[in-house]
Design a protein around this motif. Structure first.
Motif, PDB file in Angstrom:
ATOM      1  N   LEU A 260      -3.062 -16.095  21.479  1.00 30.06           N
ATOM      2  CA  LEU A 260      -1.716 -16.368  20.975  1.00 30.06           C
ATOM      3  C   LEU A 260      -1.354 -17.840  21.119  1.00 30.06           C
ATOM      4  N   SER A 261      -1.760 -18.435  22.232  1.00 24.28           N
ATOM      5  CA  SER A 261      -1.516 -19.865  22.469  1.00 24.28           C
ATOM      6  C   SER A 261      -2.532 -20.373  23.467  1.00 24.28           C
ATOM      7  N   GLY A 262      -2.818 -21.668  23.385  1.00 31.26           N
ATOM      8  CA  GLY A 262      -3.827 -22.250  24.255  1.00 31.26           C
ATOM      9  C   GLY A 262      -5.214 -22.070  23.676  1.00 31.26           C
ATOM     10  N   SER A 263      -6.235 -22.278  24.508  1.00 33.95           N
ATOM     11  CA  SER A 263      -7.608 -22.125  24.038  1.00 33.95           C
ATOM     12  C   SER A 263      -8.500 -21.603  25.158  1.00 33.95           C
ATOM     13  N   MET A 264      -9.495 -20.815  24.765  1.00 32.72           N
ATOM     14  CA  MET A 264     -10.462 -20.238  25.686  1.00 32.72           C
ATOM     15  C   MET A 264     -11.801 -20.946  25.531  1.00 32.72           C
ATOM     16  N   ARG A 265     -12.382 -21.294  26.659  1.00 36.47           N
ATOM     17  CA  ARG A 265     -13.687 -21.955  26.689  1.00 36.47           C
ATOM     18  C   ARG A 265     -14.764 -20.878  26.810  1.00 36.47           C
ATOM     19  N   VAL A 266     -15.623 -20.755  25.810  1.00 40.46           N
ATOM     20  CA  VAL A 266     -16.665 -19.729  25.800  1.00 40.46           C
ATOM     21  C   VAL A 266     -18.029 -20.403  25.906  1.00 40.46           C
TER      22      VAL A 266
END
Length: 235
Positions: free
Chosen positions: A57-63
């Motif tokens: 929804l907001s921000g970012s995920m490091r994969v």
């Protein structure tokens, strides 16, 4: 559970969710739970049991993943309105990579049990989730081809365009990317020095502007020309 209408407004900006049957959209949002992650918080790690499907929804995920020697492989930064975690939905196997909050992140979480129950009732929906996974598979094949056939500069230009377009998920491309040079280098398996030299050259050419932790695309056509000398259009 009751759903927040802003969830739908956010998710409808994404290509995959927008084109789902309305009944499936409603079912997903009814099963959804909100999860908030603090900067650096780990959502799941490689080898963890399946826990469901997520949307940013907001921000970012490091994969990515970190080797036993401490070397990091950064596959991607997942941003709104992208979905992730669908592989374990299909095979029921452990997570393939780590997912960690890059900064503060808000997620929609559809638990695995809710998804499997829905798909047992409506098996035709499997195709919709297969489309989500096939889109990711196409990106993997493109990345492998880039690694083998493209020089470093075209690879940088292509990845910037892909990120700006949300890897095909966004209706409109962004101009300002919240992306550091180090993150871009890790995603492309390039040295930070090489990446920095390419970005500075593109800045001198007027294609982009470098800021602290961000890259602004000023001339997408110039990046397109560098990324696809054969005339391939980046979508």
């Amino acid at each position: 559970m009751n759903t927040d209408p802003t969830w739908h407004q956010c998710m409808i900006q994404g290509h995959w969710f927008k084109h789902l049957p309305l009944s499936l959209q409603d079912s997903l949002l009814r099963s959804a739970r909100l999860r908030a992650l603090a900067p650096g918080q780990v959502l799941f790690q490689r080898g963890d049991a399946p826990c469901g499907l997520y949307a940013v929804l907001s921000g970012s995920m490091r994969v990515g993943a970190v080797s036993s020697e401490g070397k990091e492989a950064l596959l991607t930064l997942v941003e709104a309105p992208q979905w992730f975690g669908e592989i374990s939905l299909f095979d029921g196997q452990p997570r393939t990579h780590d997912a960690q909050a890059e900064g503060g992140v808000n997620l929609l979480w559809i638990p695995q049990a809710a998804l499997l129950a829905l798909l047992a009732q409506q098996p035709g929906y499997w195709r919709d989730f297969a489309l989500l996974m096939s889109q990711k598979l196409r990106l993997v094949f493109v990345a492998l081809e880039q690694q083998s056939l493209l020089a470093a500069a075209p690879r940088v230009a292509l990845r910037l365009l892909q990120i700006a377009a949300g890897y095909g998920e966004m209706n409109d491309s962004r101009r300002v990317l919240q992306l550091s040079q180090e993150q871009l280098a890790l995603m492309l398996s390039l040295s930070r020095q090489t990446t920095n030299q390419i970005l500075k050259s593109l800045q001198q050419d007027g294609a982009l502007r470098l800021g602290y932790g961000e890259i602004e695309i000023l001339d997408p056509a110039r990046l397109q020309a560098l990324a696809s000398p054969a005339g391939t259009v980046i979508r």
